[in-house]
Scaffold this active site. Structure first.
Site, PDB file in Angstrom:
ATOM      1  N   GLY A 195      -1.684  27.967 -23.131  1.00 54.86           N
ATOM      2  CA  GLY A 195      -1.300  27.523 -21.782  1.00 54.86           C
ATOM      3  C   GLY A 195       0.029  28.134 -21.353  1.00 54.86           C
ATOM      4  O   GLY A 195       0.869  27.464 -20.752  1.00 54.86           O
TER       5      GLY A 195
ATOM      6  N   GLY B  59       1.504  28.293 -17.369  1.00 59.12           N
ATOM      7  CA  GLY B  59       1.836  27.095 -16.586  1.00 59.12           C
ATOM      8  C   GLY B  59       3.312  27.026 -16.238  1.00 59.12           C
ATOM      9  O   GLY B  59       4.090  27.936 -16.550  1.00 59.12           O
ATOM     10  N   GLN B  60       3.700  25.929 -15.583  1.00 58.35           N
ATOM     11  CA  GLN B  60       5.078  25.783 -15.116  1.00 58.35           C
ATOM     12  C   GLN B  60       6.073  25.906 -16.273  1.00 58.35           C
ATOM     13  O   GLN B  60       7.053  26.643 -16.190  1.00 58.35           O
ATOM     14  CB  GLN B  60       5.254  24.408 -14.437  1.00 58.35           C
ATOM     15  CG  GLN B  60       6.625  24.245 -13.805  1.00 58.35           C
ATOM     16  CD  GLN B  60       7.002  22.789 -13.549  1.00 58.35           C
ATOM     17  OE1 GLN B  60       6.340  21.854 -14.024  1.00 58.35           O
ATOM     18  NE2 GLN B  60       8.065  22.579 -12.794  1.00 58.35           N
TER      19      GLN B  60
ATOM     20  N   ASP C  62      -3.636  32.203 -22.332  1.00 52.67           N
ATOM     21  CA  ASP C  62      -4.042  31.303 -21.247  1.00 52.67           C
ATOM     22  C   ASP C  62      -5.455  31.676 -20.856  1.00 52.67           C
ATOM     23  O   ASP C  62      -6.001  32.650 -21.397  1.00 52.67           O
ATOM     24  CB  ASP C  62      -3.068  31.426 -20.049  1.00 52.67           C
ATOM     25  CG  ASP C  62      -2.990  30.117 -19.265  1.00 52.67           C
ATOM     26  OD1 ASP C  62      -4.053  29.643 -18.815  1.00 52.67           O
ATOM     27  OD2 ASP C  62      -1.896  29.563 -19.129  1.00 52.67           O
ATOM     28  N   ILE C  63      -6.031  30.949 -19.880  1.00 52.49           N
ATOM     29  CA  ILE C  63      -7.405  31.319 -19.477  1.00 52.49           C
ATOM     30  C   ILE C  63      -7.412  32.437 -18.430  1.00 52.49           C
ATOM     31  O   ILE C  63      -8.458  32.947 -18.081  1.00 52.49           O
ATOM     32  CB  ILE C  63      -8.226  30.112 -18.943  1.00 52.49           C
ATOM     33  CG1 ILE C  63      -7.404  29.287 -17.966  1.00 52.49           C
ATOM     34  CG2 ILE C  63      -8.756  29.261 -20.074  1.00 52.49           C
ATOM     35  CD1 ILE C  63      -8.215  28.262 -17.211  1.00 52.49           C
ATOM     36  N   ARG C  64      -6.220  32.761 -17.893  1.00 49.71           N
ATOM     37  CA  ARG C  64      -6.125  33.887 -16.951  1.00 49.71           C
ATOM     38  C   ARG C  64      -4.987  34.803 -17.359  1.00 49.71           C
ATOM     39  O   ARG C  64      -4.048  34.374 -18.024  1.00 49.71           O
ATOM     40  CB  ARG C  64      -5.834  33.359 -15.534  1.00 49.71           C
ATOM     41  CG  ARG C  64      -7.078  33.017 -14.777  1.00 49.71           C
ATOM     42  CD  ARG C  64      -6.795  32.424 -13.403  1.00 49.71           C
ATOM     43  NE  ARG C  64      -7.380  31.092 -13.336  1.00 49.71           N
ATOM     44  CZ  ARG C  64      -6.712  29.955 -13.380  1.00 49.71           C
ATOM     45  NH1 ARG C  64      -5.402  29.961 -13.485  1.00 49.71           N
ATOM     46  NH2 ARG C  64      -7.334  28.792 -13.323  1.00 49.71           N
TER      47      ARG C  64
ATOM     48  N   TYR D 189      -4.930  11.467 -17.137  1.00 47.57           N
ATOM     49  CA  TYR D 189      -3.900  12.313 -17.764  1.00 47.57           C
ATOM     50  C   TYR D 189      -3.031  11.469 -18.692  1.00 47.57           C
ATOM     51  O   TYR D 189      -2.791  11.837 -19.851  1.00 47.57           O
ATOM     52  CB  TYR D 189      -3.068  12.948 -16.639  1.00 47.57           C
ATOM     53  CG  TYR D 189      -1.816  13.677 -17.075  1.00 47.57           C
ATOM     54  CD1 TYR D 189      -1.887  14.841 -17.833  1.00 47.57           C
ATOM     55  CD2 TYR D 189      -0.557  13.226 -16.682  1.00 47.57           C
ATOM     56  CE1 TYR D 189      -0.730  15.526 -18.198  1.00 47.57           C
ATOM     57  CE2 TYR D 189       0.602  13.905 -17.035  1.00 47.57           C
ATOM     58  CZ  TYR D 189       0.509  15.052 -17.795  1.00 47.57           C
ATOM     59  OH  TYR D 189       1.657  15.721 -18.153  1.00 47.57           O
TER      60      TYR D 189
ATOM     61  N   LYS E  98      -2.730  11.710 -22.777  1.00 39.76           N
ATOM     62  CA  LYS E  98      -1.453  11.983 -23.449  1.00 39.76           C
ATOM     63  C   LYS E  98      -1.128  10.879 -24.461  1.00 39.76           C
ATOM     64  O   LYS E  98      -0.638  11.146 -25.555  1.00 39.76           O
ATOM     65  CB  LYS E  98      -0.317  12.130 -22.421  1.00 39.76           C
ATOM     66  CG  LYS E  98      -0.366  13.431 -21.645  1.00 39.76           C
ATOM     67  CD  LYS E  98      -0.158  14.631 -22.569  1.00 39.76           C
ATOM     68  CE  LYS E  98      -0.267  15.971 -21.898  1.00 39.76           C
ATOM     69  NZ  LYS E  98      -0.245  17.102 -22.809  1.00 39.76           N
TER      70      LYS E  98
HETATM   71  C1  AKB Z   1       2.856  15.100 -13.452  1.00 38.57           C
HETATM   72  O1  AKB Z   1       3.459  14.769 -12.419  1.00 38.57           O
HETATM   73  O2  AKB Z   1       1.667  14.873 -13.654  1.00 38.57           O
HETATM   74  C2  AKB Z   1       3.651  15.783 -14.542  1.00 38.57           C
HETATM   75  C3  AKB Z   1       4.147  14.810 -15.558  1.00 38.57           C
HETATM   76  C4  AKB Z   1       5.140  13.800 -15.180  1.00 38.57           C
HETATM   77  O3  AKB Z   1       3.742  14.861 -16.686  1.00 38.57           O
HETATM   78  N1  AKB Z   1       4.746  16.500 -13.987  1.00 38.57           N
END
Ligand code: AKB
Length: 310
Positions: A9, A12-13, A35-37, A140, A144
């Site tokens: 990854g 990413g940012q 990464d995938i791209r 998400y 996590k």
């Molecule tokens: C999001 O906003 O989803 C992320 C995070 C806080 O993990 N930046």
């Protein structure tokens, strides 16, 4: 033994900036980004790797004699709500597969980022302690939190040296975030410079924990370089940078760009933001590996505006 690093990854940012920092620190020949791209600019050895493809990752580990992995591939909070099953596959299933692979391939150290998204409506909002109640409200956040639990399990059961940080919202001039709830805090600087206007998707008073990119990169490398004997948290470390509201960041920018204007039009991300906390007690990171943030809102705004104006 040289560190031989694989980043998953890397476009990413955080990946974009961390990859460069790792190349500067450990040398081009030791860092393999994926990464995938294809990346927009190639700053390290690069190959296309899909984080859900365990066999291809295994091949890359063997081919490059990898002993250290930074696993950054994930779908963030807002985008995650648009496709929960894909988010679970990438954020959860791929992480567990990777931990398995790390054990099988005898990887020395693996980094897995968690997030403030693991906190939920019943988590104490102010100075959130390291150990408290977690009831994330997004897929998400759930992925996590389970990832943290797996990390602890793989450490206890197999001795895997897995290290993790609960990242606050990350702000940097080098790269753009994609699909997160804290993205507004990066977009606002771009809006101020390009159009002297920003339409904010959160309410003016929504306070969230945030951190500047320089601090994030330093924290990540410091944690990964700390002696294993000092790591007492194997789920994920609370980490604090600063906390502010959209109105406060707006005012800090307006002090430099007086005709900057803002509107507030909250959307579905407001609910996600309200389920998170406002500030973090990171004393365990401070005690265990000497963590100390350097950037507050004012210094960050000056640095962001200076870089983006250039
Ligand atoms: C999001 O906003 O989803 C992320 C995070 C806080 O993990 N930046």
């Amino acid at each position: 033994m040289d560190k031989r690093i694989l980043i998953l990854g890397s476009n990413g940012q955080i990946g974009t900036v961390l990859t460069k920092a790792l190349v500067d620190r450990y040398g081009y020949k030791n860092v393999f980004a994926s990464d995938i791209r294809e990346p927009k600019i190639q700053i390290a050895n690069f190959e296309i790797l899909d984080v859900t493809d365990k066999n291809k990752i295994a091949e890359a580990i063997d081919k490059h004699q990898i002993n250290t992995i930074y696993h950054l591939a994930a779908i963030l909070s807002a985008n995650g709500e648009k496709n929960p099953s894909l988010t679970w596959k990438i954020n959860h299933d791929a992480t567990v597969n990777l931990f398995d692979l790390c054990v099988e391939k005898k990887i020395v150290t693996v980094f897995f980022p968690s997030s403030i998204a693991i906190y939920g409506p019943h988590t104490p909002k102010i100075n959130t302690p390291q150990y408290t109640s977690f009831n994330p409200s997004t897929v998400y956040g759930i992925s996590k939190l389970t990832g943290e639990m797996w990390a602890e399990y793989y450490h206890k059961r197999y001795g895997l040296d897995v290290r993790s940080i609960r990242y606050p919202g990350v702000i940097g001039w080098q790269s753009l975030p994609e699909g997160g709830t804290t993205d507004y805090a990066v977009e606002i600087y771009h809006g101020a410079i390009k159009n002297k206007y920003y339409n904010c998707f959160l309410k003016a008073g929504t306070k969230l924990p945030m951190i500047y990119m320089d601090d994030v990169i330093r924290a990540t490398i410091e944690l990964m370089e700390a002696p294993a004997s000092r790591i007492t948290v194997r789920s994920s470390y609370n980490l604090s940078g600063m906390s502010f509201t959209p109105q406060e960041i707006y005012e800090s920018i307006k002090a430099h760009i007086p005709d900057f204007k803002i509107d507030y039009n909250p959307d579905f991300r407001q609910q996600i933001a309200e389920s998170w906390n406002e500030s973090i007690d990171d004393s365990m990171a401070r005690n265990d590996w000497d963590w100390k943030p350097k950037f507050e809102l004012e210094e960050m705004t000056k640095d962001m505006l200076r870089h983006l104006s250039n």
